[in-house]
Structure formats: structure tokens, C-alpha cells
Design a protein around this motif. Structure first.
Motif, PDB file in Angstrom:
ATOM      1  N   GLN A  47     -12.488  12.834 -36.609  1.00  0.00           N
ATOM      2  CA  GLN A  47     -13.855  12.380 -36.842  1.00  0.00           C
ATOM      3  C   GLN A  47     -13.988  10.868 -36.937  1.00  0.00           C
ATOM      4  OE1 GLN A  47     -14.644  14.690 -40.431  1.00  0.00           O
ATOM      5  NE2 GLN A  47     -16.015  16.001 -39.252  1.00  0.00           N
ATOM      6  N   SER A  48     -12.890  10.152 -36.715  1.00  0.00           N
ATOM      7  CA  SER A  48     -12.937   8.708 -36.860  1.00  0.00           C
ATOM      8  C   SER A  48     -14.036   8.098 -35.999  1.00  0.00           C
ATOM      9  CB  SER A  48     -11.586   8.104 -36.457  1.00  0.00           C
ATOM     10  OG  SER A  48     -11.632   6.708 -36.531  1.00  0.00           O
ATOM     11  N   GLY A  49     -14.937   7.352 -36.628  1.00  0.00           N
ATOM     12  CA  GLY A  49     -16.010   6.690 -35.909  1.00  0.00           C
ATOM     13  C   GLY A  49     -17.182   7.588 -35.572  1.00  0.00           C
ATOM     14  N   HIS A  50     -17.140   8.863 -35.938  1.00  0.00           N
ATOM     15  CA  HIS A  50     -18.221   9.782 -35.596  1.00  0.00           C
ATOM     16  C   HIS A  50     -19.382   9.611 -36.566  1.00  0.00           C
ATOM     17  CE1 HIS A  50     -20.166  13.285 -33.979  1.00  0.00           C
ATOM     18  NE2 HIS A  50     -20.263  13.831 -35.180  1.00  0.00           N
ATOM     19  N   ARG A  51     -20.605   9.536 -36.023  1.00  0.00           N
ATOM     20  CA  ARG A  51     -21.778   9.315 -36.860  1.00  0.00           C
ATOM     21  C   ARG A  51     -22.371  10.634 -37.322  1.00  0.00           C
ATOM     22  NH1 ARG A  51     -26.149   7.259 -34.969  1.00  0.00           N
ATOM     23  NH2 ARG A  51     -25.903   8.333 -32.994  1.00  0.00           N
ATOM     24  N   LEU A  52     -22.749  10.684 -38.573  1.00  0.00           N
ATOM     25  CA  LEU A  52     -23.471  11.839 -39.093  1.00  0.00           C
ATOM     26  C   LEU A  52     -24.958  11.511 -39.041  1.00  0.00           C
ATOM     27  CD1 LEU A  52     -21.211  12.699 -42.155  1.00  0.00           C
ATOM     28  CD2 LEU A  52     -21.182  13.707 -39.871  1.00  0.00           C
ATOM     29  N   ILE A  53     -25.660  12.151 -38.126  1.00  0.00           N
ATOM     30  CA  ILE A  53     -27.048  11.784 -37.861  1.00  0.00           C
ATOM     31  C   ILE A  53     -27.993  12.555 -38.779  1.00  0.00           C
ATOM     32  CG2 ILE A  53     -28.914  11.975 -36.153  1.00  0.00           C
ATOM     33  CD1 ILE A  53     -26.980  11.229 -34.027  1.00  0.00           C
ATOM     34  N   GLY A  54     -28.973  11.854 -39.298  1.00  0.00           N
ATOM     35  CA  GLY A  54     -30.056  12.485 -40.030  1.00  0.00           C
ATOM     36  C   GLY A  54     -31.372  11.908 -39.552  1.00  0.00           C
ATOM     37  N   VAL A  55     -32.380  12.743 -39.417  1.00  0.00           N
ATOM     38  CA  VAL A  55     -33.659  12.286 -38.885  1.00  0.00           C
ATOM     39  C   VAL A  55     -34.762  12.337 -39.943  1.00  0.00           C
ATOM     40  CG1 VAL A  55     -33.095  12.981 -36.520  1.00  0.00           C
ATOM     41  CG2 VAL A  55     -34.248  14.607 -38.042  1.00  0.00           C
ATOM     42  N   MET A  56     -34.386  12.556 -41.198  1.00  0.00           N
ATOM     43  CA  MET A  56     -35.374  12.730 -42.244  1.00  0.00           C
ATOM     44  C   MET A  56     -35.788  11.406 -42.876  1.00  0.00           C
ATOM     45  SD  MET A  56     -35.892  15.875 -42.033  1.00  0.00           S
ATOM     46  CE  MET A  56     -37.045  15.942 -43.408  1.00  0.00           C
ATOM     47  N   HIS A  57     -37.069  11.313 -43.191  1.00  0.00           N
ATOM     48  CA  HIS A  57     -37.637  10.135 -43.843  1.00  0.00           C
ATOM     49  C   HIS A  57     -38.527  10.613 -44.984  1.00  0.00           C
ATOM     50  CE1 HIS A  57     -36.640   7.475 -40.342  1.00  0.00           C
ATOM     51  NE2 HIS A  57     -36.665   8.645 -39.745  1.00  0.00           N
ATOM     52  N   THR A  58     -38.499   9.911 -46.089  1.00  0.00           N
ATOM     53  CA  THR A  58     -39.375  10.241 -47.207  1.00  0.00           C
ATOM     54  C   THR A  58     -40.507   9.216 -47.266  1.00  0.00           C
ATOM     55  OG1 THR A  58     -37.560  11.201 -48.471  1.00  0.00           O
ATOM     56  CG2 THR A  58     -39.535  10.596 -49.696  1.00  0.00           C
ATOM     57  N   ILE A  59     -41.724   9.713 -47.170  1.00  0.00           N
ATOM     58  CA  ILE A  59     -42.910   8.861 -47.209  1.00  0.00           C
ATOM     59  C   ILE A  59     -43.846   9.434 -48.264  1.00  0.00           C
ATOM     60  CG2 ILE A  59     -44.821   7.867 -45.889  1.00  0.00           C
ATOM     61  CD1 ILE A  59     -43.202   8.506 -43.334  1.00  0.00           C
ATOM     62  N   ARG A  60     -44.077   8.667 -49.285  1.00  0.00           N
ATOM     63  CA  ARG A  60     -44.955   9.090 -50.370  1.00  0.00           C
ATOM     64  C   ARG A  60     -44.558  10.467 -50.916  1.00  0.00           C
ATOM     65  NH1 ARG A  60     -51.161   8.274 -49.028  1.00  0.00           N
ATOM     66  NH2 ARG A  60     -51.163  10.530 -49.077  1.00  0.00           N
ATOM     67  N   GLU A  61     -43.266  10.618 -51.163  1.00  0.00           N
ATOM     68  CA  GLU A  61     -42.697  11.833 -51.757  1.00  0.00           C
ATOM     69  C   GLU A  61     -42.725  13.045 -50.837  1.00  0.00           C
ATOM     70  OE1 GLU A  61     -41.084  11.340 -54.543  1.00  0.00           O
ATOM     71  OE2 GLU A  61     -41.869   9.292 -54.522  1.00  0.00           O
ATOM     72  N   GLU A  62     -43.139  12.870 -49.590  1.00  0.00           N
ATOM     73  CA  GLU A  62     -43.117  13.967 -48.625  1.00  0.00           C
ATOM     74  C   GLU A  62     -42.021  13.699 -47.593  1.00  0.00           C
ATOM     75  OE1 GLU A  62     -44.687  16.629 -49.027  1.00  0.00           O
ATOM     76  OE2 GLU A  62     -46.501  16.193 -50.172  1.00  0.00           O
ATOM     77  N   HIS A  63     -41.479  14.776 -47.038  1.00  0.00           N
ATOM     78  CA  HIS A  63     -40.363  14.653 -46.097  1.00  0.00           C
ATOM     79  C   HIS A  63     -40.858  14.796 -44.658  1.00  0.00           C
ATOM     80  CE1 HIS A  63     -37.651  14.580 -49.434  1.00  0.00           C
ATOM     81  NE2 HIS A  63     -38.020  15.785 -49.850  1.00  0.00           N
ATOM     82  N   PHE A  64     -40.513  13.806 -43.839  1.00  0.00           N
ATOM     83  CA  PHE A  64     -40.886  13.768 -42.429  1.00  0.00           C
ATOM     84  C   PHE A  64     -39.621  13.694 -41.575  1.00  0.00           C
ATOM     85  CE2 PHE A  64     -44.603  12.339 -44.613  1.00  0.00           C
ATOM     86  CZ  PHE A  64     -45.700  12.562 -43.784  1.00  0.00           C
ATOM     87  N   SER A  65     -39.702  14.255 -40.380  1.00  0.00           N
ATOM     88  CA  SER A  65     -38.622  14.079 -39.414  1.00  0.00           C
ATOM     89  C   SER A  65     -39.155  13.321 -38.202  1.00  0.00           C
ATOM     90  CB  SER A  65     -38.052  15.433 -38.961  1.00  0.00           C
ATOM     91  OG  SER A  65     -38.900  16.044 -38.005  1.00  0.00           O
ATOM     92  N   ALA A  66     -38.267  12.587 -37.550  1.00  0.00           N
ATOM     93  CA  ALA A  66     -38.607  11.888 -36.305  1.00  0.00           C
ATOM     94  C   ALA A  66     -37.463  12.110 -35.329  1.00  0.00           C
ATOM     95  CB  ALA A  66     -38.823  10.399 -36.549  1.00  0.00           C
ATOM     96  N   LEU A  67     -37.727  12.895 -34.293  1.00  0.00           N
ATOM     97  CA  LEU A  67     -36.681  13.246 -33.340  1.00  0.00           C
ATOM     98  C   LEU A  67     -36.182  12.029 -32.580  1.00  0.00           C
ATOM     99  CD1 LEU A  67     -34.985  15.260 -31.727  1.00  0.00           C
ATOM    100  CD2 LEU A  67     -37.016  15.738 -30.327  1.00  0.00           C
ATOM    101  N   VAL A  68     -37.098  11.213 -32.098  1.00  0.00           N
ATOM    102  CA  VAL A  68     -36.742  10.026 -31.319  1.00  0.00           C
ATOM    103  C   VAL A  68     -36.694   8.846 -32.275  1.00  0.00           C
ATOM    104  CG1 VAL A  68     -37.430   8.500 -29.441  1.00  0.00           C
ATOM    105  CG2 VAL A  68     -37.804  10.972 -29.248  1.00  0.00           C
TER     106      VAL A  68
END
Length: 202
Positions: A66-87
């Protein structure tokens, strides 16, 4: 990967649009993206919805696979709500948009209303991306079907190309205040990686 998003309803521009209106459009897009996340190939990337950030493992021999492998997450917290952004920069993906706008209008009006169309497209693009804190309606809270709330883009700068075609909507009972919009989305990569290779068109 290619897919289409559809919106039917008012698409306001200029002073007539508001954060409430943009979020109503955004909510319609969310419903379709929520289904998309449940279907292959995107369903295989469910782990992206479990991480809010990414990290890089140490580039040393302690993690030889796994050396150098990125763990991707697309989640964002905005005003205590959870949003995802695919791109997003985290997925290293971009979006090409081919937008068809159908409006009930007499012959010639489609061309005469070009400036208004530009403003409506700006409203649409705003609805495709993550909102900022102050772009959300003041009293809005996500319901259970909007947790997480899915968006296409983290930023409209990630639209690498777009085309807009406008034509008449030929329906006898069409509402003159509504449009039918079909958005063909093509996912491409700013950099092809082992993480996004199954999603991007090459």
C-alpha cells in the motif's frame, strides 16, 4: 463513465433566482446521484463515502503493497450536514457536460433569449456543485433521504468542457415557466490513478 441527469421545472436567472431555488434544483440532482451511487460501477466505490479526507501512507517499506496509495474520501461537512462530491481534486476527476435545454417557446425565441439562457445555465451549474455555508437556505436541514446529500462537483472549476444546446419543447400542455434539461456527464481524469481508473473515460 457517462451518465445523464435530468431536471424538469423552473430554472430561474438574475434577480429571480435565490439560494432556495438553487437548492431545490440541487435536491433534484441529488436524488439521481443517490441512485447512481447504488449502481455499478459507482457502487463499488462505497468506501469513498466513508471517509471525509484522504491520507497518503508512508512511502517506505513498512507498507510494501500500500506504499503511496491514497485513501480517497469524497465527504464534506457543511453546516453540520454531510455532502458528497464525486468530481473533486481528491478523486482527481473532471467532468465534461453536454447540456440540452428544452423550453416551450415560439419559433425564434430560443435564439433571442440567449443572454437569459446563459444566466439559467449559471443557475444550473451552481446547483451541480457543493454549496458554501452561506449558499444553503437559512432554515434548511437534510431529511433522511439526503444523508448524505450527493452533488456532482466540489467546484465548478472542475468542469473541463461543456456544450449547451437549446431547442423548443414541443408539448401541447407545457408550462411556459418550466424547462426540461438533460445533462450528459462524462467523467475524465486530471490524472489517471488506480483509484479512479474504473470510472474515467479515456
Amino acid at each position: 463513465m457517462k451518465f445523464r441527469l435530468v431536471y424538469r421545472g423552473p430554472l430561474k436567472s438574475g434577480n429571480s433566482k435565490s439560494k432556495e431555488h438553487i437548492h431545490e434544483v440541487r435536491a433534484e440532482i441529488h436524488k439521481q446521484l443517490a441512485l447512481l451511487w447504488k449502481q455499478p460501477p459507482l457502487a463499488h466505490y462505497g468506501s469513498w463515502l466513508e471517509r471525509g479526507n484522504w491520507e497518503r501512507l508512508p512511502d517506505d517499506n513498512s507498507h510494501p503493497i500500500q506504499s503511496g496509495h491514497r485513501l480517497i474520501g469524497v465527504m464534506h461537512t457543511i453546516r453540520e450536514e454531510h455532502f458528497s462530491a464525486l468530481v473533486s481534486p481528491l478523486t482527481e476527476m473532471l467532468a465534461e457536460l453536454d447540456i440540452l435545454v428544452l423550453r416551450p417557446a415560439p419559433p425564434g425565441a430560443v435564439l433571442r433569449d440567449g443572454g437569459d439562457l446563459d444566466n439559467r445555465i449559471k443557475t444550473l451549474i451552481d446547483a451541480l456543485r457543493l454549496p458554501s455555508w452561506n449558499e444553503l437556505p437559512s432554515k434548511w436541514a437534510a431529511d433522511l433521504s439526503q444523508r448524505p446529500f450527493h452533488c456532482l462537483l466540489s467546484d465548478d472549476k472542475l468542469v473541463s468542457a461543456f456544450k449547451v444546446t437549446s431547442d423548443r419543447l414541443l408539448e401541447a400542455d407545457a408550462n411556459e415557466n418550466e424547462v426540461l434539461v438533460v445533462i450528459e456527464v462524462t467523467l475524465t481524469a486530471s490524472r489517471v490513478t488506480m483509484d479512479n481508473i474504473g470510472l474515467v473515460s479515456r
